[in-house]
Design a protein around this motif. Sequence first.
Motif, PDB file in Angstrom:
ATOM      1  N   GLU A  44       2.195   2.516  -3.380  1.00 44.51           N
ATOM      2  CA  GLU A  44       1.290   2.917  -4.467  1.00 44.51           C
ATOM      3  C   GLU A  44       1.511   4.395  -4.755  1.00 44.51           C
ATOM      4  O   GLU A  44       1.304   5.254  -3.882  1.00 44.51           O
ATOM      5  CB  GLU A  44      -0.163   2.670  -4.058  1.00 44.51           C
ATOM      6  N   THR A  98      -6.381  -9.720  -4.257  1.00 39.40           N
ATOM      7  CA  THR A  98      -4.921  -9.667  -4.273  1.00 39.40           C
ATOM      8  C   THR A  98      -4.446 -10.865  -3.472  1.00 39.40           C
ATOM      9  O   THR A  98      -5.206 -11.383  -2.655  1.00 39.40           O
ATOM     10  CB  THR A  98      -4.375  -8.405  -3.579  1.00 39.40           C
ATOM     11  N   ARG A 150      -3.154  -0.605  -7.979  1.00 42.13           N
ATOM     12  CA  ARG A 150      -3.411  -1.669  -7.012  1.00 42.13           C
ATOM     13  C   ARG A 150      -2.254  -2.651  -6.991  1.00 42.13           C
ATOM     14  O   ARG A 150      -1.561  -2.848  -7.984  1.00 42.13           O
ATOM     15  CB  ARG A 150      -4.692  -2.438  -7.385  1.00 42.13           C
ATOM     16  N   CYS A 159      -8.987  -6.562  -1.315  1.00 47.87           N
ATOM     17  CA  CYS A 159      -8.286  -5.359  -0.866  1.00 47.87           C
ATOM     18  C   CYS A 159      -9.088  -4.119  -1.253  1.00 47.87           C
ATOM     19  O   CYS A 159      -9.464  -3.956  -2.411  1.00 47.87           O
ATOM     20  CB  CYS A 159      -6.916  -5.336  -1.512  1.00 47.87           C
ATOM     21  N   HIS A 161       0.815  -1.235   0.000  1.00 47.86           N
ATOM     22  CA  HIS A 161       0.000   0.000   0.000  1.00 47.86           C
ATOM     23  C   HIS A 161       0.844   1.278   0.000  1.00 47.86           C
ATOM     24  O   HIS A 161       0.593   2.185  -0.798  1.00 47.86           O
ATOM     25  CB  HIS A 161      -0.978   0.000   1.167  1.00 47.86           C
ATOM     26  N   LYS A 192      -9.987  -0.015  -1.733  1.00 48.14           N
ATOM     27  CA  LYS A 192      -9.419   1.307  -2.031  1.00 48.14           C
ATOM     28  C   LYS A 192     -10.405   2.041  -2.944  1.00 48.14           C
ATOM     29  O   LYS A 192     -11.173   1.406  -3.669  1.00 48.14           O
ATOM     30  CB  LYS A 192      -8.079   1.120  -2.746  1.00 48.14           C
TER      31      LYS A 192
END
Lengths: 445, 470
Positions: free
Chosen positions: B254, B456, B353, B445, B251, B447
């Motif tokens: 990213e 994922t 991602r 996951c 994360h 977002k």
Amino acid sequence: MNLNSAQDYTLKKLISLGAKDVVVTSHSGESFQNKFANNEVVANKNWDNSTLSIFLSIGENNKLKTGGTDISYSNQTDIDNQLKRLIKFTKNTPINKNFLGLPEDKFKYREVRGIYDPEIKNLGTKSISILRDAIDLANQKGANRTGGTLSHDYGTTRLLTSTGVDESYDYSNIALSLRALTNESSAHKVCVATNLKEFKYRPKVIQAAEDAKLGSYPERIKSGKYDIIFQPMAFANLVNEVGRATIAESVETGSSFYINKLNKQVTSEKFSLFDVGNLARGIGSRPFDSEGRPTKATELISSGILKTYLTNSSSAKRFKLQPTANAGILYSSPSNLVVPIGRKSDEKLLSELDEGLVITNSWYHRYQNYIKGSFSVLPRDAIFVVKGGKIIGSAKNIRISGDMINLMKNVDELSNKKEKIINWESDIPAEVPSGRINNVNVTSV
Amino acid sequence: MEDLLKFAINTAQDAGANWAEARYASEDVTAFYYDNDIPVSSYYTNDKSIFVRFITGNSMGTVFVSEPTKDKLGIMIKKQVKISKAASRINQEIFKFSDEKAHQKKYSVKEKTKLNSISDEEKSKTVLNLHKTLSKLDSFDSSSIGLTTKFTDKHYLNSDGSNIISKIPEINMNYFFTVKSNGKITQRMNYLAGKGGWETLKNWNLTKNLTSEVKNLTNVLNKGVPAPKGIMDFVVGHEVTGIMVHESVGHPYEADRIMGRESAQAGESFVKTDMIGRRVGSDYVNIVDTPLTSNSAAYYLYDEEGVKARDKILMKNGLINEFLHDRNSASKMGLSSNASSRISDNSKEPLIRMSNTYVLPGKASEASLIKDVKKGIYMKNFMEWNIDDTRYNFKAKGNESYLIENGEITKPVLFPTLEVDTFKMWSSVDGVGNKASFGMVGGPCGKGEPMQGVPTSMGGPSLLLRGIKI
């Protein structure tokens, strides 16, 4: 075929194919979202929300098989093929002992006030002007950067059932979610309304910018027990957890800390909670639930005592409770969670806090054990350190842990002003005040 | 369908967009959810839709249409280009994409046993039988188990000339169960996903693995001792390695998060754009994100912007090596995209991602890692976890866990807590196991706004962490 005629046709066709209970729900409308980050509008999104959803049962009473689908509705041949597949699909599933039929009552419905404003439908490029104003205002009031979304949507939902319900309603809503960032600090506010007149976002934007500024340059604090004021964003997140725990199906599946807790004390007597499906101008309001039962207000927790679970018709029968009109046909769901306000102002709550923290927002609430309610959650955005009833600094890198029953039993006071909240963590619309909770376990890294 | 996609791109460009892409997807989903032996929800959907995205100078717009027709697409695209242009006028920064090669490809995932050859009845019974097996165990209390199969037929076009067709079958399973024994309760939640045919499910050995999980957790409840306190070493199993990697490396690397695009909800990152080469872990730590693993949860050959997929080495010998990029973030940093753009379903905008993210195996056996610990904790898996929105303050609470004394596992321990900051966590790695496994814990996951949950996977070998405060 247009959506409404496809809906009528689908109901008749499924009954002719041998279905027992049928619910055909159509949604039409649009959603829009302008996403912004670093003071720039980075995405402008538009969704067509047209759907035709079906729930059906096949079989005899108490031995019903259930199935569901969304179908493509543009031509009749396609519809026929999809419905035949749905019937076959449902016949191949085992009996769903949880589903005990749709309600057969002949209901009367009342309009829910203020849930549709045609001005929102026609917002168009005005959304960009609102966003520009919000970003500029936040920066004038002390933010270095802003991020968030301005979302609005409108539409019509029509419910058609084999038990004779044919009802529809129009809805609209608009929401600004803005996080102001500055000097290693941030603060987040949301402004949500069902009509443009009540969409007064500017005070929220100013508050976000000022809180971010006040929280500048946070410092580490010691682990320990703290008395904490949870501002509405953070308190709504806890209330969402409480609301989810009252769902009858959560209780049945071991994902609730309210198993065998009916008529027992589950929170402080200072705390009560209602689910109000027909709340005027409520974000989650609608005149009827997914089975066609008229929505209403239900007192879930009365001065600390758990009075009922949230139910649909089937789970109400299983628990031998009155239905609360919260279908989801197979899984009940809250509509608007409303916490009655207290008597003291936010300022008074703060001035009475000799030593403690003010938490403005939180995220990542996770459970080790749903039945015990043992959890931890991370405060995010500005965390204020309080001494002698005054904010003397800000904190960072802390985590709250405990169990939900004890936490909510330690609710010491509620403020006399509530806010409408809907957010990533609070996906159930909530109207809550600030809540002061004593003796909260805080760890720091 | 290609004609409709070309129409969408042309309409956007005629209305004033300077770049556009259009994506058709047919998403065929079948799902069975059981609470114990009751099939509480069984449904299928077959959604056919078109998603269009375009750049208008300084901003970007998207349109999603279900039941797509030329009329509907035309009206919505023109309306949304107008809004995007209005946004473009108030922005300061030009919205750019990195230049990437256009690809014309067709690819698919092979199914040894085709998902559509398995009857709905058999899929449903698979879930029910799993529950029945678990319910024979004395300490088993209840379960909620869901099985979803999905077949996505996708056609992607962009104004650079890319034309990519993919046919992807996938299976997802989530389970949640409660074990009661010795007056104590614990729960276990897990999520598995893979791209492939029915054989994917068989390869998960669910009956054997879930039975073993129930028995091991029962042993923890029956014989577990309270977690000790103090500074001690941890050996963590691959599930814990996986969640560490996912939350505190994947994360924060990213690039959209690093540059603030997701600041309001998914959050930002303790990593800054100038931190390539900065040490954040010990020499032992090498971490990779790859979508190229066949049949994995996040397998793809071209991302959602038409860029050819490749491996990404996120951490090399403890140093930050590379971020995850899409065409926008890559352009901002003067780089090429590394094809990290994904969607949860066709109605959503592509976002950066993770795919399959894991620690590369080292040379030590797990037994030798344990042997190297005088007093510590072996945390095989966990239940509760979280991390702050800059990915610095991490916690995982052990579920199946054991005490290590003088290099040996001696007894189960009740729910120890690993709560540590990201730098300390990765700097404390003093040994890396030689056998990597993948898992997925908690669910897809999340977002984005609206929330997108994508499959994922995460994992790696067992790790030895020194000197952690418990």
